[in-house]
Design an enzyme around this catalytic site. Structure first.
Site, PDB file in Angstrom:
ATOM      1  N   ILE A  11       3.672  -7.143  -0.165  1.00 24.25           N
ATOM      2  CA  ILE A  11       4.076  -7.107  -1.307  1.00 24.25           C
ATOM      3  C   ILE A  11       5.839  -6.458  -0.834  1.00 24.25           C
ATOM      4  CG2 ILE A  11       3.861  -4.927  -3.319  1.00 24.25           C
ATOM      5  CD1 ILE A  11       1.207  -4.930  -2.402  1.00 24.25           C
ATOM      6  N   TYR A 154      -7.750   6.434   4.110  1.00 24.40           N
ATOM      7  CA  TYR A 154      -6.566   6.112   2.808  1.00 24.40           C
ATOM      8  C   TYR A 154      -6.374   6.696   1.257  1.00 24.40           C
ATOM      9  CZ  TYR A 154      -3.922   2.065   0.595  1.00 24.40           C
ATOM     10  OH  TYR A 154      -3.623   1.474  -0.396  1.00 24.40           O
ATOM     11  N   LYS A 158      -3.207   8.479  -0.081  1.00 21.35           N
ATOM     12  CA  LYS A 158      -2.743   7.797  -1.248  1.00 21.35           C
ATOM     13  C   LYS A 158      -2.440   9.370  -2.172  1.00 21.35           C
ATOM     14  CE  LYS A 158      -1.151   4.082   0.195  1.00 21.35           C
ATOM     15  NZ  LYS A 158       0.664   3.704   0.258  1.00 21.35           N
TER      16      LYS A 158
HETATM   17  N1  LIG Z   1      -1.883  -5.405  -0.785  1.00 22.70           N
HETATM   18  C1  LIG Z   1      -2.650  -4.438  -1.769  1.00 22.70           C
HETATM   19  O1  LIG Z   1      -3.652  -4.430  -2.787  1.00 22.70           O
HETATM   20  C2  LIG Z   1      -2.711  -2.952  -2.099  1.00 22.70           C
HETATM   21  C3  LIG Z   1      -3.546  -2.399  -2.695  1.00 22.70           C
HETATM   22  C4  LIG Z   1      -3.073  -1.456  -3.081  1.00 22.70           C
HETATM   23  C5  LIG Z   1      -1.805  -0.231  -2.561  1.00 22.70           C
HETATM   24  N2  LIG Z   1      -1.562  -1.189  -1.882  1.00 22.70           N
HETATM   25  C6  LIG Z   1      -0.104  -0.128  -0.705  1.00 22.70           C
HETATM   26  O2  LIG Z   1       1.345  -0.969  -1.588  1.00 22.70           O
HETATM   27  C7  LIG Z   1       2.293  -0.808  -0.299  1.00 22.70           C
HETATM   28  C8  LIG Z   1       2.253  -2.102   0.832  1.00 22.70           C
HETATM   29  O3  LIG Z   1       1.263  -3.261   0.824  1.00 22.70           O
HETATM   30  P1  LIG Z   1       1.020  -4.795   1.331  1.00 22.70           P
HETATM   31  O4  LIG Z   1      -0.442  -5.240   0.991  1.00 22.70           O
HETATM   32  O5  LIG Z   1       2.226  -5.177   1.406  1.00 22.70           O
HETATM   33  O6  LIG Z   1       0.559  -3.697   2.877  1.00 22.70           O
HETATM   34  P2  LIG Z   1       1.297  -4.153   4.475  1.00 22.70           P
HETATM   35  O7  LIG Z   1       0.926  -3.027   5.666  1.00 22.70           O
HETATM   36  O8  LIG Z   1       1.287  -5.441   4.433  1.00 22.70           O
HETATM   37  O9  LIG Z   1       2.948  -3.775   4.345  1.00 22.70           O
HETATM   38  C9  LIG Z   1       3.531  -2.363   4.812  1.00 22.70           C
HETATM   39  C10 LIG Z   1       4.349  -2.556   5.448  1.00 22.70           C
HETATM   40  O10 LIG Z   1       4.931  -0.906   5.611  1.00 22.70           O
HETATM   41  C11 LIG Z   1       5.454  -1.170   7.254  1.00 22.70           C
HETATM   42  N3  LIG Z   1       5.192   0.021   7.594  1.00 22.70           N
HETATM   43  C12 LIG Z   1       4.282   1.038   7.230  1.00 22.70           C
HETATM   44  N4  LIG Z   1       4.028   2.270   8.093  1.00 22.70           N
HETATM   45  C13 LIG Z   1       5.119   2.668   8.223  1.00 22.70           C
HETATM   46  C14 LIG Z   1       6.498   3.365   9.137  1.00 22.70           C
HETATM   47  N5  LIG Z   1       5.880   4.754   9.189  1.00 22.70           N
HETATM   48  N6  LIG Z   1       7.578   3.227   8.668  1.00 22.70           N
HETATM   49  C15 LIG Z   1       8.910   2.089   8.577  1.00 22.70           C
HETATM   50  N7  LIG Z   1       7.665   1.136   7.953  1.00 22.70           N
HETATM   51  C16 LIG Z   1       6.197   1.570   8.238  1.00 22.70           C
HETATM   52  C17 LIG Z   1       4.464  -1.516   7.337  1.00 22.70           C
HETATM   53  O11 LIG Z   1       5.591  -2.174   8.869  1.00 22.70           O
HETATM   54  C18 LIG Z   1       3.927  -3.209   6.510  1.00 22.70           C
HETATM   55  O12 LIG Z   1       5.460  -3.414   7.097  1.00 22.70           O
HETATM   56  C19 LIG Z   1       0.828  -0.024   0.714  1.00 22.70           C
HETATM   57  O13 LIG Z   1       2.028   0.749   0.414  1.00 22.70           O
HETATM   58  C20 LIG Z   1      -0.061  -0.340   0.966  1.00 22.70           C
HETATM   59  O14 LIG Z   1      -0.970   0.554   0.595  1.00 22.70           O
HETATM   60  C21 LIG Z   1      -0.872  -2.519  -0.850  1.00 22.70           C
END
Ligand SMILES: NC(=O)c1ccc[n+]([C@@H]2O[C@H](COP(=O)([O-])OP(=O)(O)OC[C@H]3O[C@@H](n4cnc5c(N)ncnc54)[C@H](O)[C@@H]3O)[C@@H](O)[C@H]2O)c1
Length: 327
Positions: A11, A154, A158
């Site tokens: 995202i 998880y 959140k």
């Molecule tokens: N994709 C979904 O359907 C969804 C649904 C609900 C919530 N979310 C939340 O939205 C956010 C983005 O989701 P996504 O699907 O893009 O996930 P993703 O795993 O593709 O992206 C998360 C990014 O955060 C980075 N990251 C994690 N820990 C880190 C740290 N300690 N320091 C620096 N960077 C760090 C990772 O390297 C990764 O690139 C997340 O917080 C996720 O929990 C996503």
């Protein structure tokens, strides 16, 4: 300048691209340690072509985070933090709870501190529909529900991060928007999530694992719709929580039947026992986002899946090596 944490993630990549396309300078933050690195590096390379400023840092390391932000050569102000960095993945969190709590809670506290120390206007936090947990009646989830039954570390991580963010909005002048995303999918998506896995396995005629009977429903939401909602939420004054979802849940079986039509291949389904941390359905009530943000999702599931399959086909080699490394 705008800060996007997790910019190399799914995202964060789409959001950063959208902001940069609108000529808004972006400071992207990510750490690149992951089994999905091939795809993350690919996303980052695209963003560099769009002109992103990038810091490779672990946001749980406060000293290094602060130092690297101070070190960047930038004379203006930071306005908004879109805090998307976090460990996603419900099932994995059951195996590594401490890691999830540290990353998602401590990482958020560090970013909130950056927001207040640098006097930013707004902080937008990527929360999740998982905070709603198990629900007895099949009705859409509303933001003001009492949340008593998150099902995984998880989901709890959140929820804790939401509460702490709310507290920061009380004790400072920071505007805080909490966004509960509902199963986001689309091009350049995560390969640990169902949609890209399904597409990959149908195209390559591999078996597809379904946990449970396949009638569990998810409120699948297209990534560009989500990004529009994220950007709109940064203009909100004070503290608010919003569901961002399509508000139209589909069962896993239905998704597979749509993909079968698009790809023109029969999925080979293998049923496995339901995982206890998986909820039966997710379904967003989006009345609040519609009225306060003037936001509504525009992409139908059929249309979004077609775009995702097209992207997969155009990036087959990238996906093949990403999946190979991941498995
Ligand atoms: N994709 C979904 O359907 C969804 C649904 C609900 C919530 N979310 C939340 O939205 C956010 C983005 O989701 P996504 O699907 O893009 O996930 P993703 O795993 O593709 O992206 C998360 C990014 O955060 C980075 N990251 C994690 N820990 C880190 C740290 N300690 N320091 C620096 N960077 C760090 C990772 O390297 C990764 O690139 C997340 O917080 C996720 O929990 C996503």
């Amino acid at each position: 300048m705008i800060i996007v944490t997790g910019c190399s993630g799914f995202i964060g990549f789409h959001l950063s691209k959208e902001l940069l396309n609108n000529n808004l300078p972006v400071l992207g933050i990510d750490n690149l340690i992951s089994s999905q690195n091939i795809l993350k590096n690919w996303r980052l390379e695209q963003l560099k072509n769009y002109g992103i400023n990038f810091i490779d840092v672990d946001i749980t390391n406060k000293a290094e985070l602060n130092k690297k932000i101070r070190d960047i050569n930038f004379s203006g102000n930071f306005s908004t933090i879109y805090h998307l960095a976090g460990l996603a993945g419900v099932r994995q969190s059951v195996l590594e709870p401490k890691k999830y709590y540290n990353n998602n809670v401590m990482g958020t506290i560090n970013m909130l501190n950056i927001a207040t120390e640098f006097s930013l206007e707004s902080f937008v936090f990527a929360s999740s529909s998982s905070v709603y947990g198990l629900q007895d009646n099949r009705i859409p989830f509303v933001e003001n529900e009492t949340l008593e039954s998150p099902q995984s570390p998880y989901a709890f991580s959140k929820l804790f991060a939401e509460l702490i963010s709310k507290d920061y909005s009380n004790i400072s002048s920071l505007n805080v928007s909490l966004l509960r995303f509902f199963t986001v999918y689309g091009p350049a998506g995560r390969i640990d999530m169902s949609i890209l896995k399904f597409i990959h396995n149908i195209i390559n005629e591999n078996p597809i694992n379904i946990y449970g009977d396949g009638f569990q429903e998810r409120d699948f939401t297209y990534v560009e719709d989500i990004c529009e909602g994220i950007i709109k939420s940064s203009r909100v004054d004070g503290f608010e929580t919003f569901n961002l979802g399509s508000s139209q849940p589909y069962s896993i079986i239905k998704v597979l039947s749509i993909l079968k039509e698009i790809i023109n291949k029969e999925p080979k389904i293998e049923y496995l026992p339901k995982h206890y941390a998986d909820v039966n359905y997710t379904w967003a009530n989006i009345d609040k986002a519609k009225s306060l943000l003037k936001w509504h999702p525009k992409t139908s599931l059929e249309n979004g899946l077609e775009k995702t399959v097209d992207w997969y086909k155009n990036n087959k080699d990238l996906l093949a090596s990403t999946f190979e490394k991941f498995n």
